[in-house]
Motif scaffolding. Structure first.
Motif, short mmCIF file in Angstrom:
data_model
loop_
_atom_site.label_atom_id
_atom_site.label_comp_id
_atom_site.label_asym_id
_atom_site.label_seq_id
_atom_site.Cartn_x
_atom_site.Cartn_y
_atom_site.Cartn_z
N ASP A 108 0.85 -1.18 0.00
CA ASP A 108 0.00 0.00 0.00
C ASP A 108 0.89 1.23 0.00
N GLU A 109 0.78 2.00 -1.06
CA GLU A 109 1.60 3.18 -1.27
C GLU A 109 1.45 4.23 -0.17
N HIS A 110 0.25 4.31 0.37
CA HIS A 110 -0.02 5.40 1.31
C HIS A 110 0.35 5.05 2.73
N LEU A 111 0.51 3.76 3.01
CA LEU A 111 0.93 3.36 4.34
C LEU A 111 2.45 3.45 4.43
N THR A 112 2.94 3.57 5.64
CA THR A 112 4.39 3.53 5.83
C THR A 112 4.84 2.07 5.74
N GLY A 113 6.15 1.88 5.68
CA GLY A 113 6.69 0.53 5.65
C GLY A 113 6.23 -0.24 6.87
N PHE A 114 6.31 0.42 8.03
CA PHE A 114 5.89 -0.24 9.27
C PHE A 114 4.42 -0.62 9.21
N GLU A 115 3.57 0.31 8.77
CA GLU A 115 2.13 0.05 8.72
C GLU A 115 1.80 -1.10 7.77
N ASN A 116 2.53 -1.18 6.65
CA ASN A 116 2.31 -2.29 5.73
C ASN A 116 2.57 -3.62 6.41
N LEU A 117 3.73 -3.74 7.06
CA LEU A 117 4.09 -5.01 7.69
C LEU A 117 3.16 -5.32 8.86
N ASP A 118 2.83 -4.28 9.61
CA ASP A 118 1.93 -4.46 10.75
C ASP A 118 0.58 -4.99 10.26
N MET A 119 0.08 -4.39 9.17
CA MET A 119 -1.20 -4.83 8.62
C MET A 119 -1.13 -6.30 8.19
N ILE A 120 -0.04 -6.66 7.52
CA ILE A 120 0.09 -8.04 7.07
C ILE A 120 0.12 -8.99 8.27
N GLY A 121 0.83 -8.57 9.33
CA GLY A 121 0.87 -9.38 10.54
C GLY A 121 -0.52 -9.59 11.13
N ARG A 122 -1.31 -8.50 11.14
CA ARG A 122 -2.67 -8.61 11.69
C ARG A 122 -3.51 -9.56 10.85
N LEU A 123 -3.29 -9.49 9.53
CA LEU A 123 -4.10 -10.34 8.66
C LEU A 123 -3.64 -11.80 8.70
N TYR A 124 -2.39 -12.03 9.13
CA TYR A 124 -1.94 -13.40 9.40
C TYR A 124 -2.41 -13.82 10.81
N ARG A 125 -3.09 -12.89 11.50
CA ARG A 125 -3.61 -13.12 12.84
C ARG A 125 -2.53 -13.36 13.87
N LEU A 126 -1.47 -12.57 13.78
CA LEU A 126 -0.42 -12.68 14.78
C LEU A 126 -0.80 -11.95 16.06
N GLY A 127 -1.83 -11.12 15.99
CA GLY A 127 -2.20 -10.32 17.15
C GLY A 127 -1.48 -8.98 17.12
N ARG A 128 -2.02 -8.04 17.89
CA ARG A 128 -1.54 -6.66 17.82
C ARG A 128 -0.05 -6.52 18.17
N SER A 129 0.33 -7.03 19.34
CA SER A 129 1.70 -6.74 19.77
C SER A 129 2.72 -7.54 18.98
N ARG A 130 2.40 -8.79 18.68
CA ARG A 130 3.36 -9.58 17.91
C ARG A 130 3.54 -9.01 16.50
N SER A 131 2.45 -8.51 15.92
CA SER A 131 2.55 -7.91 14.59
C SER A 131 3.53 -6.75 14.61
N ARG A 132 3.42 -5.94 15.65
CA ARG A 132 4.29 -4.76 15.72
C ARG A 132 5.74 -5.14 15.90
N VAL A 133 5.97 -6.07 16.82
CA VAL A 133 7.35 -6.49 17.08
C VAL A 133 7.96 -7.06 15.81
N ARG A 134 7.18 -7.89 15.15
CA ARG A 134 7.66 -8.54 13.94
C ARG A 134 7.95 -7.51 12.83
N ALA A 135 7.07 -6.51 12.74
CA ALA A 135 7.27 -5.48 11.72
C ALA A 135 8.60 -4.77 11.96
N ARG A 136 8.87 -4.43 13.21
CA ARG A 136 10.14 -3.73 13.51
C ARG A 136 11.32 -4.63 13.21
N GLU A 137 11.23 -5.89 13.62
CA GLU A 137 12.31 -6.84 13.36
C GLU A 137 12.65 -6.89 11.88
#
Ligand SMILES: Nc1ncnc2c1ncn2[C@@H]1O[C@H](COP(=O)(O)OP(=O)(O)OP(=O)(O)O)[C@@H](O)[C@H]1O
Ligand SMILES: [Mg+2]
Lengths: 268, 333
Positions: free
Chosen positions: B89-118
């Protein structure tokens, strides 16, 4: 059961993503909000003097019609948004994820309601400036806005299907204009249905946009006393008729759009 | 170990175009499978079918124990895909893109964020992570898209031309990431235009053309298919040519190929550098002055050329001096 929970959770993620876009590209919002203001002002001042509503003010009569037309036009956003997602390829990402496949469309139609809420807010304020008032109760006024949003939400599913079938932003804009414009004009939106020639009049009487407009006028208390009772059933029972249409549209178009989404719509 | 990716007789037509023409493939668990082929060979089509994006006209496939056509949802839980064109998604930041994908893989809120940063860290995007993707360069998008495929650490990965558009350093970094993933047990199917890449990463390679499997094997097997190693010598003076031929014949395992005009001899050998050293000593003893000498092994590019009749597109060196020795060698033998 779990599937439904997942579906709404995923739809919320998608809706949030669409909202971020509204925040990042505020120009879009500016134009979305300017055109209804322009509409209210043009109709109020250009036609306001020359169209007579027996026993009432044209401006009051007009506002509900403009509200209805504008929120129905708002559904174009749904089609454009989906077409854009397909063109940019992000749909391929979504389709490879273990998410609920209905969530992309549900999230999209849901976030587009936000556009309509903002549009109604701005148009309402503009309306107040040009002399429109809600003459009923706050409660009835809110129900009126709710009905506008509900019908617009249902209608956005038709555009969702169009967006999936013709993933081109330009085509959707033109096509929606060609369909929505006449449908919202051959109605009681800008002139009373009784003033139309007979064939058009019948169409207008059964047009759900007319029922929506009629319902909102009644709920806002914008129908002048002494106006003759409408003769057509839809206009006598506008709220019910509008809700039936909304349900019907969702029942037909939501499954069609979902099926189309699940079919491989890969771009070359 | 069983096969984690299996396809049987995949066929896909687009109108008159046959994108896949009965493709079979099998990828054992924990291995890297390279799908190689010229433009339009059907690589992306094959990946799309395996990743549940596309339904084949006929044939079937199983990925991570689930049938691609019968249970696409179960397949999607176990795969990560990075397509040929970045799906972001062009309008989301890199972090937001990965975070969104994590949520859609159902990793949950905090794990999605940690994983995105990693992952932003791994792909060297930490600094750009808070900028909208719109502002990213092509290579940065590519890397973010790859990160997207890894969000859920899926056991099976499909990467369609993962390093196209990356600079050499990013490519090496990505190779490192891929090796690490495979070391941890992931199974990977990648398509590539870079023969070097397939050579480096893939345990097995399949060359496809026009939707058909035309050769398959380890990189070494494929190279053997085209011919073994050879020594090429160019002498300074044409008068030395007969003597040089006589010397080289002693080391060759087959017939020599000579180009009189270029004063060049190509000798198929077996034994690599040791044979080269002995040949050089012998030539020196005979008093032959050399202009150039080299030990050539067939590259995957030769494989490509031989099998498909055209060079790998990315190579773009058709007919340059690089390719001439092998072309001339084949023509002369
Ligand atoms: N959506 C489509 N409509 C029509 N033809 C298509 C479509 N997608 C692929 N094709 C055709 O199918 C064939 C295989 O395409 P595919 O994208 O799988 O090739 P590829 O090996 O990935 O090529 P490249 O190296 O260029 O990415 C090509 O001839 C292509 O033109
Ligand atoms: Mg491709």
């Amino acid at each position: 059961m779990m599937a439904v929970v997942h579906m709404f959770a995923d739809a919320a993620v998608i809706a949030k993503r669409n909202m971020i876009k509204i925040k990042r590209v505020p120009e879009v919002l500016v134009f979305v909000l300017l055109s209804p203001i322009m509409f209210v002002l043009l109709f109020a001042y250009v036609f306001g003097g020359s169209i007579n509503i027996p026993g009432g003010s044209y401006r009051e009569f007009l506002i509900a019609g403009i509200f209805a037309q504008t929120v129905v036009f708002g559904s174009t956003f749904t089609g454009v948004g989906i077409a854009d997602d397909i063109q940019k390829g992000i749909i391929d990402r979504f389709r490879s994820l273990p998410m609920s496949q209905a969530a992309v469309l549900i999230g999209r139609t849901a976030s587009d309601v936000v556009y309509n809420v903002l549009t109604l807010l701005i148009m309402g304020l503009t309306g107040l400036v040009v002399g429109w008032r809600i003459n009923s109760s706050l409660w009835e006024g809110l129900v009126g806005f709710g009905l506008l949003l509900a019908f617009a939400y249902a209608f956005s599913w038709t555009m969702a299907l169009v967006g999936l079938l013709v993933p081109s932003v330009e085509v959707i804009n033109n096509a929606s204009f060609m369909v929505i414009f006449p449908v919202t004009f051959i109605a009681n939106t800008f002139v009373p249905a009784e003033n139309l020639p007979s064939v058009l009049r019948t169409f207008a009487e059964w047009n759900p946009i007319s029922a929506l407009t009629q319902a909102v006028r009644e709920l806002f208390g914008n129908i002048p006393p002494g106006t003759p009772e409408p003769t057509a059933w839809p206009l006598q029972n506008p709220v019910v008729y509008t809700l039936i249409w909304a349900a019907l549209i969702i029942a037909v178009f939501a499954p069609l759009a979902s099926l189309r989404y699940q079919k491989a719509v890969k771009q070359g | 170990m069983g096969n984690v990716i299996e396809a049987f007789g995949l066929v896909k037509h687009y109108g008159d175009v046959v994108a896949l023409d009965g493709l079979d493939l099998a990828v054992p668990e924990g291995s890297v499978f390279g799908l190689l082929g010229p433009n339009g060979a059907g690589k992306t089509t094959a990946v799309s079918i395996l990743a549940t994006l596309l339904i084949p006209d006929s044939g079937s496939a199983r990925v991570a124990g689930a049938d691609v056509l019968e249970e696409p949802a179960r397949v999607r839980e176990r795969i990560g895909l990075s397509g040929q064109y970045a799906a972001l998604d062009e309008h989301l930041t890199g972090f937001e893109n990965l975070d969104m994908i994590g949520r859609l893989y159902r990793l949950g809120r905090s794990r999605s964020r940690v994983r995105a940063r990693e992952l932003l860290e791994v792909f060297d995007l930490s600094e750009a992570g808070n900028r909208p993707v719109k502002t990213y360069s092509g290579g940065m998008r590519r890397r973010l898209d790859l990160a997207g495929a890894l969000v859920a650490s899926p056991p099976v990965l499909f990467l369609d031309e993962p390093t196209t558009g990356l600079d050499p350093r990013s490519r090496l970094d990505l190779w490192g990431v891929i090796r690490e993933l495979v070391a941890r047990g992931s199974t990977l199917l990648l398509t590539t235009q870079y023969l070097e890449e397939a050579d480096h990463l893939a345990d097995r390679i399949m060359v496809i053309d026009q939707g058909r499997d035309i050769a398959q094997g380890t990189p070494d097997e494929l190279k053997t298919l085209v011919g073994g190693e050879r020594i090429e010598v160019t002498v300074v003076s044409s008068s030395d040519l007969p003597r040089a031929q006589e010397v080289m014949q002693r080391f060759a395992v087959g017939e020599l190929a000579s180009e009189v005009r270029n004063r060049k001899i190509t000798a198929p050998i077996s034994g690599g550098a040791a044979v080269l050293t002995r040949a050089l000593r012998a030539l020196d003893a005979e008093g032959v002055d050399l202009h150039d000498v080299g030990l050539r092994r067939p590259t995957l590019n030769d494989v490509f050329l031989t099998l498909t009749g055209h060079a790998a597109e990315s190579n773009g060196t058709r007919g340059t001096s690089e390719d001439q020795p092998s072309l001339a060698g084949r023509a002369g033998s």
